[in-house]
Design a protein around this motif. Sequence first.
Motif, PDB file in Angstrom:
ATOM      1  N   UNK A 182      -5.791 -12.134   4.501  1.00 49.94           N
ATOM      2  CA  UNK A 182      -5.705 -10.915   3.686  1.00 49.94           C
ATOM      3  C   UNK A 182      -4.507 -11.105   2.766  1.00 49.94           C
ATOM      4  N   UNK A 183      -4.632 -10.769   1.484  1.00 54.52           N
ATOM      5  CA  UNK A 183      -3.617 -11.222   0.535  1.00 54.52           C
ATOM      6  C   UNK A 183      -3.134 -10.172  -0.463  1.00 54.52           C
TER       7      UNK A 183
ATOM      8  N   UNK B 110      -0.985  -7.454  -1.802  1.00 53.49           N
ATOM      9  CA  UNK B 110       0.332  -6.928  -1.432  1.00 53.49           C
ATOM     10  C   UNK B 110       0.306  -5.422  -1.240  1.00 53.49           C
ATOM     11  N   UNK B 111      -0.178  -4.686  -2.227  1.00 57.81           N
ATOM     12  CA  UNK B 111      -0.102  -3.228  -2.182  1.00 57.81           C
ATOM     13  C   UNK B 111      -0.943  -2.635  -1.056  1.00 57.81           C
ATOM     14  N   UNK B 112      -2.119  -3.180  -0.839  1.00 58.49           N
ATOM     15  CA  UNK B 112      -2.978  -2.659   0.211  1.00 58.49           C
ATOM     16  C   UNK B 112      -2.393  -2.931   1.593  1.00 58.49           C
ATOM     17  N   UNK B 113      -1.836  -4.126   1.764  1.00 58.82           N
ATOM     18  CA  UNK B 113      -1.317  -4.485   3.084  1.00 58.82           C
ATOM     19  C   UNK B 113      -0.057  -3.707   3.426  1.00 58.82           C
TER      20      UNK B 113
ATOM     21  N   UNK C  28      -3.117  -6.800   8.424  1.00 64.72           N
ATOM     22  CA  UNK C  28      -2.512  -8.062   7.989  1.00 64.72           C
ATOM     23  C   UNK C  28      -2.088  -8.899   9.189  1.00 64.72           C
ATOM     24  N   UNK C  29      -1.536  -8.247  10.209  1.00 68.81           N
ATOM     25  CA  UNK C  29      -1.108  -8.969  11.407  1.00 68.81           C
ATOM     26  C   UNK C  29      -2.314  -9.565  12.131  1.00 68.81           C
TER      27      UNK C  29
ATOM     28  N   UNK D  32       9.684  -9.886   1.484  1.00 62.23           N
ATOM     29  CA  UNK D  32      10.123  -8.487   1.517  1.00 62.23           C
ATOM     30  C   UNK D  32       8.942  -7.554   1.770  1.00 62.23           C
ATOM     31  N   UNK D  33       7.715  -8.101   1.835  1.00 62.30           N
ATOM     32  CA  UNK D  33       6.547  -7.250   2.046  1.00 62.30           C
ATOM     33  C   UNK D  33       5.731  -7.766   3.231  1.00 62.30           C
ATOM     34  N   UNK D  34       4.749  -6.984   3.658  1.00 66.34           N
ATOM     35  CA  UNK D  34       3.941  -7.326   4.826  1.00 66.34           C
ATOM     36  C   UNK D  34       3.234  -8.658   4.630  1.00 66.34           C
ATOM     37  N   UNK D  35       2.666  -8.865   3.450  1.00 66.46           N
ATOM     38  CA  UNK D  35       1.988 -10.135   3.181  1.00 66.46           C
ATOM     39  C   UNK D  35       2.950 -11.302   3.358  1.00 66.46           C
TER      40      UNK D  35
END
Length: 608
Positions: free
Chosen positions: A369-370, A372-375, A382-383, A417-420
Amino acid sequence: MSVLILIDALAWTAAMYFAVAQRFETLSINRVLHVSDANSKVPIYGVLVLAVIAIVSHVLLAWVVRLHQGRTALGSFEEMFLLVSVIIGAGGIATASNALISQPYVPRATPLVAVFIAVVFCAWPRGLWRILVSQPLRSESGVVSTPVMIVGAGDGGCELVKSMQRDSDQHWRPVAFVDDDRRKRHFRYRGIRVVGTTEHLGRLAARAGVKTVILAIPSADSVSISRLNEIALDANLDVKVLPSVDELLTGVHYSAVRDLSPEDLLGRHQVEIDVRSIAGYLAGKRVLVTGAGGSIGSELCRQIIRYGPSALLMLDRDESALHSLALSIYGRADLESQNVVLANIREADRMLEVFEQHRPDVVFHAAALKHVNMLENHASEAVKTNVLGTLNVPEAAATSGVERFVNVSTDKAADPINVLGFTKRIAEGLTAAFADRASGIFLSVRFGNVLGTRGSVLRTFTAQVEAGGPLTVTDPEVTRYFMTIREAVQLVIQAAAIGRDGEALVLDMGEPVKIADVARQVAQQAHRQIDIVYTGLKPGEKMHEVLFGSDELDVRPVHPLVSHVHVPVVSALAAHQIQLHEENAQVARSAASVCVEMSRQPSGSIAP
């Protein structure tokens, strides 16, 4: 074929006669026309005998090299080379035949002179034919041709002109070349000449009455194309382009000419591929690609198939994506094939089953899953995919004895700095962990934004242009790295050939580009007023992406476009700790962040 043999036979007969007549100094109009004159000293019998010897030798040698059977294009340089070689051979045989008898038919050296004359007499009709057939066809359909100026008088430009002139409908009418190579200032091809350099493109186009220019330089990089595009736009010229070398799989043809795209302005990088090293680990191997239905995965499959794997296993959880991929590669969607695998990487048991059944030698793990904003709002998803799914795939690979495992990563994993970024950084660490315990080579490949993928900024801009605008940009100064899918995948395959166990290989993406500049270029190509609106950075977005973390060095020991960086190991137990909290998005994100921070510890490993 028979016509060519007849031409060559007549040429040899005339050449032999003229050579002998010149030797006896009887080559006059009167004696040429009256060869039976009593004053003639030309031994006609000897001329005919040697002509027959030369003709038979010529035909036999020509048959050996297939000169008359269409081996080469009529009147081409290749045919001329073969023709001269055959004439020299036939002339040598005739000379030897004449010299070795006690009473030569003609003076011994005379057949050598005939060789030069035969070259002229044989080549001239062929050259004349080449000139006649190369004349532009006249349109018979009443279509009004569009006059165009060709930028680039190299092989691509010349082939394009020939293709346009052979078009019976004459949709395009080339009127001039422009080229920056000063050595080509007097160059002319099929009646089209070089009229100047691109520096004066606007003035030259106006003089020629041209409103459209075609950039016919398939090998040009994005910097060169951007410069030429700016010059053309300043002169209010419509710009077309010949696709890159990689796209011209069937050769240069006028139908390949298309509008300039942002990919041309941003993504044409010169990628050097060591085909031998790639074929060494792919040819004859069973290759598995996860996420095969995605943008990167599907391009991986299309390129891998060229290197002759014994089997290409395409794995994805999306059956429609697999259907489209199989159709694009094989021309038919055989979904019952054992090479099409419907599976979800989140299911560990299913991954073990797939690897046990198919026993792949090489694995490219592109499933992820890639966005940024959705994750940012769905961290637990994402995990599940990027961390736990990635853990399932190398575990199964290690169990089945895979020779080489390649985890496809992202620049978001560098100083995340983000989930992705967090989840992909952990995925790199998990891959490195298997490098320590598995027999094969386990490595990651990291790169930035890829043009043309689903959800990419270019597709967003294109959709916004079609809707009438505006184009939305987060910030005027925000920058990103760009590369086309084809180029990125070429380097991924190359990197996998040179990567060492546990490394992350970082692809050189060129210079970062301002998204605002991309938006302006897209708006210019729209040929109508398109506004640009700035919306501000969203949570998890960086102003400037980086390819390397603050503690990583740019080292390129093997390939000039591939850097090698050390990856701290992440243990499987640490990844499973995240699973305990995956239903809570905020907790999952925090857990992922903790894993990354711990991976920076001197030990380079995360404890459970």
